[in-house]
Design an enzyme around this catalytic site. Structure first.
Site, PDB file in Angstrom:
ATOM      1  N   LYS A  47       0.841  -1.200   0.000  1.00 43.94           N
ATOM      2  CA  LYS A  47       0.000   0.000   0.000  1.00 43.94           C
ATOM      3  C   LYS A  47       0.876   1.252   0.000  1.00 43.94           C
ATOM      4  O   LYS A  47       0.604   2.218  -0.710  1.00 43.94           O
ATOM      5  CB  LYS A  47      -0.931  -0.008   1.219  1.00 43.94           C
ATOM      6  CG  LYS A  47      -2.050  -1.054   1.136  1.00 43.94           C
ATOM      7  CD  LYS A  47      -2.787  -1.214   2.463  1.00 43.94           C
ATOM      8  CE  LYS A  47      -3.769  -2.380   2.427  1.00 43.94           C
ATOM      9  NZ  LYS A  47      -4.378  -2.675   3.741  1.00 43.94           N
ATOM     10  N   GLN A  91      -4.357  -1.477  10.439  1.00 43.53           N
ATOM     11  CA  GLN A  91      -4.373  -2.769   9.741  1.00 43.53           C
ATOM     12  C   GLN A  91      -4.980  -3.859  10.630  1.00 43.53           C
ATOM     13  O   GLN A  91      -4.597  -4.022  11.782  1.00 43.53           O
ATOM     14  CB  GLN A  91      -2.932  -3.129   9.316  1.00 43.53           C
ATOM     15  CG  GLN A  91      -2.802  -4.383   8.483  1.00 43.53           C
ATOM     16  CD  GLN A  91      -3.420  -4.268   7.089  1.00 43.53           C
ATOM     17  OE1 GLN A  91      -3.510  -3.190   6.506  1.00 43.53           O
ATOM     18  NE2 GLN A  91      -3.872  -5.383   6.555  1.00 43.53           N
ATOM     19  N   ASP A 114     -10.853   3.316   5.256  1.00 44.57           N
ATOM     20  CA  ASP A 114     -11.331   1.940   5.108  1.00 44.57           C
ATOM     21  C   ASP A 114     -12.850   1.888   4.937  1.00 44.57           C
ATOM     22  O   ASP A 114     -13.381   0.876   4.481  1.00 44.57           O
ATOM     23  CB  ASP A 114     -10.997   1.133   6.382  1.00 44.57           C
ATOM     24  CG  ASP A 114      -9.661   0.425   6.309  1.00 44.57           C
ATOM     25  OD1 ASP A 114      -9.341  -0.110   5.233  1.00 44.57           O
ATOM     26  OD2 ASP A 114      -8.956   0.388   7.333  1.00 44.57           O
TER      27      ASP A 114
HETATM   28  N1  GUN Z   1      -6.930  -6.427   6.720  1.00 43.31           N
HETATM   29  C1  GUN Z   1      -7.277  -7.087   5.591  1.00 43.31           C
HETATM   30  N2  GUN Z   1      -7.883  -6.254   4.724  1.00 43.31           N
HETATM   31  C2  GUN Z   1      -7.915  -5.029   5.321  1.00 43.31           C
HETATM   32  C3  GUN Z   1      -8.403  -3.752   4.930  1.00 43.31           C
HETATM   33  O1  GUN Z   1      -8.965  -3.552   3.849  1.00 43.31           O
HETATM   34  N3  GUN Z   1      -8.229  -2.740   5.824  1.00 43.31           N
HETATM   35  C4  GUN Z   1      -7.651  -2.922   7.032  1.00 43.31           C
HETATM   36  N4  GUN Z   1      -7.543  -1.878   7.841  1.00 43.31           N
HETATM   37  N5  GUN Z   1      -7.185  -4.095   7.440  1.00 43.31           N
HETATM   38  C5  GUN Z   1      -7.317  -5.146   6.578  1.00 43.31           C
END
Ligand code: GUN
Length: 283
Positions: A47, A91, A114
């Site tokens: 990311k 995360q 998110d």
């Molecule tokens: N863990 C797996 N996918 C995601 C996501 O899209 N956002 C976050 N914050 N954690 C994740």
């Protein structure tokens, strides 16, 4: 035919990069990573790499596995009031001493890239799509649009009821919008006769996190198959929730793993960050 999620994601990233150039500020996102789960480390690394490519500022805050909720809240509060930060991503999954829902609620809804905050999730349930939309479901909607997959009146089966994918995606696809107006079934580990439910699907979406759970006998001839799974085998190979080798000849369209949904999730994260920055008073 394979869906090329990578090319579509590249188109979105280019668009985001261009739009960011017109802003008064540089969009900034903070990644909060608790513990050292290797998969989470890998996701945050990819990311951040894309942030760099589109010219966003990104910051990684690493906290130890046994961090207290008070300390994590202190970090989130600081980011909530930092004018250079427009998006905050904590995360998931989080260690068990932390209350995941309380953490999600702590992030200001305006910085919730998110789209997990109850205010943003609630908006989607009510059919208001003006706020951030969770990245993976949003990426899937964009894929269906790009490949002219008609959702109106279609039988959609989503396997997996997570807060991150299954629940928001079911809500998006049942909205009175296009894409939307689908007949949505949300199946999960307690569903009886999963193969029979899946065979009804014109559009089958696998988001369970179980390698190759969806086999060819569960797929209708000509169905569109979207594979959200990213499973790492002991051999190191990455595979999806769909048995691609046997399903791809039966499906009219299918997302490969890797190169399908994954790149679109990241592209939508940057799109959400751009929109949060655009709405911020200093941008
Ligand atoms: N863990 C797996 N996918 C995601 C996501 O899209 N956002 C976050 N914050 N954690 C994740």
């Amino acid at each position: 035919m394979d869906i090329d999620g990578k090319s579509l994601a590249d188109e979105w990233l280019q668009l985001t990069k261009q739009k960011a150039r017109n802003l008064k500020c540089k969009p900034g996102i903070a990644f909060v990573l608790v513990g050292n789960d290797p998969a989470s480390q890998t996701y945050v690394r990819s990311k951040r790499k894309k942030c760099e490519e589109v010219g966003f500022n990104s910051q990684k805050i690493e906290l130890e596995q046994r961090v207290s909720q008070t300390e994590l809240f202190r970090v989130i509060d600081q980011l909530n009031t930092d004018p250079k930060i427009h998006g905050i991503l904590v995360q998931m999954p989080l260690p068990s001493q932390l209350d995941q829902n309380a953490v999600i609620r702590r992030v200001r809804p305006e910085k919730d890239v998110d789209g997990f905050h109850p205010i943003n999730m609630g908006r989607i349930v009510l059919g208001d799509l003006s706020g951030p939309i969770p990245c993976t479901p949003h990426g899937i909607i964009k894929i269906l649009e790009k490949y002219d997959v008609k959702t109106e009146g279609a039988e959609v089966v989503i396997v997996g009821r997570s807060n991150i994918v299954g629940k928001p995606l079911a809500n998006l696809l049942m909205q009175k919008t296009n894409p939307g107006n689908a007949t949505v079934t949300l199946a999960h580990s307690y569903s009886h006769d999963l193969p029979a439910i899946c065979r009804r699907a014109d559009i089958l979406i696998a988001a369970i996190g179980k390698p190759r759970l969806i086999t060819a006998n569960m797929v209708k001839e000509g169905a569109v198959v979207i594979d959200v799974g990213i499973n790492r085998l002991d051999s190191g190979d990455l595979i999806g929730d769909v048995d691609y080798d046997n399903v791809h000849t039966k499906a009219s369209l299918i997302t490969p793993v890797p190169g399908g949904v994954g790149p679109m999730t990241i592209a939508m994260l940057l799109h959400n960050t751009l929109e949060c920055a655009q709405k911020a008073s200093n941008c």
